[in-house]
Design an enzyme around this catalytic site. Structure first.
Site, PDB file in Angstrom:
ATOM      1  N   SER A 211      45.844  34.378  40.587  1.00 44.02           N
ATOM      2  CA  SER A 211      45.017  35.107  41.547  1.00 44.02           C
ATOM      3  C   SER A 211      44.074  34.136  42.261  1.00 44.02           C
ATOM      4  CB  SER A 211      44.278  36.237  40.833  1.00 44.02           C
ATOM      5  OG  SER A 211      43.738  37.151  41.751  1.00 44.02           O
TER       6      SER A 211
ATOM      7  N   ASP B 295      51.494  44.843  43.993  1.00 48.14           N
ATOM      8  CA  ASP B 295      50.282  44.030  44.072  1.00 48.14           C
ATOM      9  C   ASP B 295      49.883  43.893  45.534  1.00 48.14           C
ATOM     10  OD1 ASP B 295      48.275  42.129  43.929  1.00 48.14           O
ATOM     11  OD2 ASP B 295      49.485  40.616  42.918  1.00 48.14           O
TER      12      ASP B 295
ATOM     13  N   HIS C 251      49.664  43.064  39.449  1.00 52.35           N
ATOM     14  CA  HIS C 251      48.780  41.903  39.448  1.00 52.35           C
ATOM     15  C   HIS C 251      48.301  41.617  38.020  1.00 52.35           C
ATOM     16  CE1 HIS C 251      46.105  39.163  41.628  1.00 52.35           C
ATOM     17  NE2 HIS C 251      45.193  39.449  40.714  1.00 52.35           N
TER      18      HIS C 251
END
Length: 352
Positions: free
Chosen positions: A200, A294, A324
């Site tokens: 991320s 996501d 995610h």
């Protein structure tokens, strides 16, 4: 025991963790029946049933959205959540807390090694939107990678926003890389077998770092970008499709962006949005993993395509049934475990 593993949950969360682990032990046919109405995305990919069931519970918890709280409370919530879902790992041979000299002061880090031998080193940057997260929140994931890939992992606690906005995290990442290259021989490791990786926001940091190291004598042998943020300047179509209900939401990303970028115009800086970098030639080989459900999916795919067009050897792992941050639920989701194992195998191949 490393400082990154010391965290005590309140009683209700300990009960929640016990329930989650019991759920993970249910027969797969039963889990499949419970998740038989799992959503299908616009590309025809179906959410894994165990993830669908978990989301149906998480989305009903009152006050469970960290972005409705203060930054301090949100950080505590993320840590609790990470420990609740953490996988169970055997004792490691090395769990060493370290201090990296940084541009604005000491940067805490932890080095992990599962066994007596190691094939290489991963410098790892955690997720959390540059605002949340720590070595503790990513402890389970980096242990999984260290064990499955047979490598050391140096997990870095870079400075967080809003106290330290962009580009503080990028500056700390560069200091961490220099530290790893310097220390690797003392750990019995080849500095030419170092991987830079992150998830991320950490994937964003890793992508930017790989570009900043271009042309150096020692560069990463692989950049591993897990469901990365690559473009803060706009919202790609997957933002609309997965704006809510799939763990990471559009609201969360807005909350992160507002705190990370002291000046909104910084979104146009390639150090914040690596997809906007005009020249991606000469970068290390890349492994880019995206999740099918996501908001960040499309910008991750777009970055992988840009790397390929620039002649960078690139593997795009499209994990269509996952959400995610799937690397944090390997103890609950067989699909997440399989996907994270593929990540570990790519790292193992790169350093081996």
């Amino acid at each position: 025991m490393s400082a990154a593993t010391t965290h005590r949950l309140a009683l209700p969360l300990r009960v929640e963790r016990a329930v989650i682990r019991a759920f993970a032990r249910l027969p797969e046919p039963l889990i499949a029946r419970l998740g038989r109405n799992a959503p299908v995305n616009s590309d025809g990919e179906r959410l894994s049933p165990e993830i669908a069931v978990a989301l149906s519970v998480l989305n009903r918890i009152p006050g469970g959205d960290f972005s409705d709280h203060s930054v301090e409370r949100a950080r505590a919530m993320l840590t609790d959540e990470a420990v609740v879902f953490a996988d169970v790992h055997p004792p490691f041979a090395v769990e060493e807390d370290l201090v990296i000299p940084g541009p604005a002061g000491p940067i805490p880090a932890t080095r992990y090694r599962a066994g007596t031998d190691s094939k290489g080193l991963v410098v790892y940057f955690h997720g959390g939107g540059w605002v949340l997260g720590s070595r503790l929140s990513t402890d389970s994931a980096v242990r999984f990678i260290a064990r499955e890939a047979g490598v050391d992992v140096l997990s870095v606690d870079y400075r967080l926003a809003p106290e330290h906005p962009f580009p503080a995290a990028i500056e700390d990442a560069l200091a961490a890389w220099d530290f790893a290259v310097e220390r690797a021989p003392g750990w019995g490791l080849d500095p030419h077998r170092i991987v830079v990786a992150g998830d991320s926001a950490g994937g964003n940091i890793s992508a930017v770092l790989a570009r900043q190291l271009r042309g150096r004598d020692v560069v990463p042998v692989l950049q591993v970008l897990l469901f990365p943020v690559t473009d803060l300047s706009t919202k790609h179509p997957s933002y609309r499709e997965f704006h809510d209900g799939f763990f990471l939401t559009e609201k969360h990303m807005d909350w992160y962006r507002e705190r990370y970028l002291a000046d909104p115009s910084d979104a146009l800086d390639p150090r914040a949005s690596p997809l906007l970098e005009p020249d991606l030639t000469g970068l290390p080989p890349a492994f880019v993993a995206v999740a099918g459900f996501d908001p960040l999916r499309d910008e991750g795919i777009a970055y992988a395509r840009r790397l390929e067009e620039a002649g960078v050897p690139t593997t795009l792992a499209r994990e269509g049934s996952l959400i995610h941050a799937f690397i944090n639920v390997t103890g609950v989701s067989p699909a997440a475990r399989e996907a994270t194992t593929r990540i570990a195998r790519a790292i193992e191949a790169a350093v081996g």
